[in-house]
Design an enzyme around this catalytic site. Structure first.
Site, PDB file in Angstrom:
ATOM      1  N   TYR A 112       4.038 -16.243   8.969  1.00 21.45           N
ATOM      2  CA  TYR A 112       5.163 -16.924   9.978  1.00 21.45           C
ATOM      3  C   TYR A 112       4.940 -16.821  11.288  1.00 21.45           C
ATOM      4  CZ  TYR A 112       8.031 -17.244   5.590  1.00 21.45           C
ATOM      5  OH  TYR A 112       8.570 -17.445   4.197  1.00 21.45           O
ATOM      6  N   ARG A 158       3.360 -19.972  11.760  1.00 23.57           N
ATOM      7  CA  ARG A 158       4.423 -20.947  11.828  1.00 23.57           C
ATOM      8  C   ARG A 158       5.235 -21.130  12.966  1.00 23.57           C
ATOM      9  NH1 ARG A 158       1.817 -20.687   7.960  1.00 23.57           N
ATOM     10  NH2 ARG A 158       0.695 -22.314   9.131  1.00 23.57           N
ATOM     11  N   GLN A 182      17.846 -27.742   6.070  1.00 33.64           N
ATOM     12  CA  GLN A 182      17.079 -26.999   5.458  1.00 33.64           C
ATOM     13  C   GLN A 182      15.820 -26.434   6.330  1.00 33.64           C
ATOM     14  OE1 GLN A 182      16.527 -28.364   1.123  1.00 33.64           O
ATOM     15  NE2 GLN A 182      17.706 -30.105   2.074  1.00 33.64           N
ATOM     16  N   ASP A 220      12.938 -24.724  11.743  1.00 33.13           N
ATOM     17  CA  ASP A 220      12.458 -25.077  13.090  1.00 33.13           C
ATOM     18  C   ASP A 220      13.666 -25.361  13.933  1.00 33.13           C
ATOM     19  OD1 ASP A 220      13.230 -27.827  13.445  1.00 33.13           O
ATOM     20  OD2 ASP A 220      11.987 -28.080  11.853  1.00 33.13           O
ATOM     21  N   HIS A 223      18.416 -22.123   5.579  1.00 30.82           N
ATOM     22  CA  HIS A 223      17.294 -21.316   5.293  1.00 30.82           C
ATOM     23  C   HIS A 223      16.927 -20.547   6.152  1.00 30.82           C
ATOM     24  CE1 HIS A 223      16.737 -24.581   1.763  1.00 30.82           C
ATOM     25  NE2 HIS A 223      17.612 -23.672   1.483  1.00 30.82           N
ATOM     26  N   THR A 270      15.133 -35.472   2.885  1.00 31.87           N
ATOM     27  CA  THR A 270      14.855 -34.281   1.841  1.00 31.87           C
ATOM     28  C   THR A 270      14.572 -35.109   0.490  1.00 31.87           C
ATOM     29  OG1 THR A 270      16.100 -32.709   0.952  1.00 31.87           O
ATOM     30  CG2 THR A 270      17.478 -34.526   1.913  1.00 31.87           C
TER      31      THR A 270
END
Length: 224
Positions: free
Chosen positions: A53, A56, A86, A89, A104, A170
């Site tokens: 992470y 990311r 979802q 960012d 999320h 999505t």
């Protein structure tokens, strides 16, 4: 003022340079998803998960909102707009959208590994030894596989109030998020923007088989 509810997924951010959640082989950035996106994976190898992470988060610092993000902001001139994403960012917020719900979690936040409500803004690397105020290890503020989605009930109520529902980028395959479409009122028009749409135009659903940026351009024309 009419209320537009927008559901966004990985395709929304892809044109900013953020990779979609999983490749066709089930790997996420070369990692087994179950190793980096489950509580069990974190318990087995917290350093691997934290590093994943951190990478990311660093990637997020290198990208900017794309035209589709900015076009959603433009809709706020004429509509009440709520975005349910979802994505983890913060590109919707950086573009200027004023009402964003993250189903999320969020990359730029961390939370206590013992108390899911103890959440901090976190923009740097997160390492072993970074603790919450009560002394527990901090973890990414991400909803992992097998965990409850805390914001889903709020999202259901918002979808039930939609005058227009827009779905962008999505696959409509990840639950419970994919089920939100069913909470829109029966007469609510639905626009589905995706270059590889998982559903076809029918009844109240209009499919715009384009990327997020091109699809938003067409949607603005249709709504003007």
């Amino acid at each position: 003022m009419k209320h537009i509810v927008v559901l966004t997924g990985a395709g929304m951010s892809a044109e900013s340079g953020i990779k979609t959640f999983r490749d066709a082989d089930g790997l996420w950035e070369g990692h087994d998803v179950m190793e980096v996106a489950t509580p069990e994976g974190f318990a087995r190898n917290p350093e691997l998960v934290l590093d994943f992470y951190n990478q990311r988060r660093r990637q997020l610092n290198e990208v900017d909102p794309n035209r589709a993000h900015l076009d959603l902001v433009q809709l706020e001139k004429d509509y009440q707009v709520t975005i349910i994403t979802q994505n983890v960012d913060d590109l919707h917020e950086r573009a200027g959208s004023s009402n964003v719900i993250h189903l999320h979690g969020e990359l730029r936040k961390a939370r206590s590994s013992k108390d899911e409500n103890d959440i901090k803004v976190w923009t740097q690397d997160l390492n072993l030894g970074d603790l919450c105020d009560k002394g527990s290890q901090l973890r990414p503020h991400i909803v992992w596989f097998g965990e409850a989605v805390p914001m889903i009930e709020k999202a259901m109520k918002i979808c039930a109030q939609a005058d227009i529902l827009v779905i962008i980028g999505t696959s409509m395959q990840v639950y419970p998020a994919a089920g939100l479409i069913d909470f829109a009122p029966s007469d609510t028009p639905i626009y589905y923007i995706d270059p590889n749409p998982a559903i076809q135009s029918r009844g109240k659903i209009t499919v715009i088989a384009k990327s997020a940026t091109e699809g938003m351009k067409e949607l603005l024309k249709r709504l003007s």
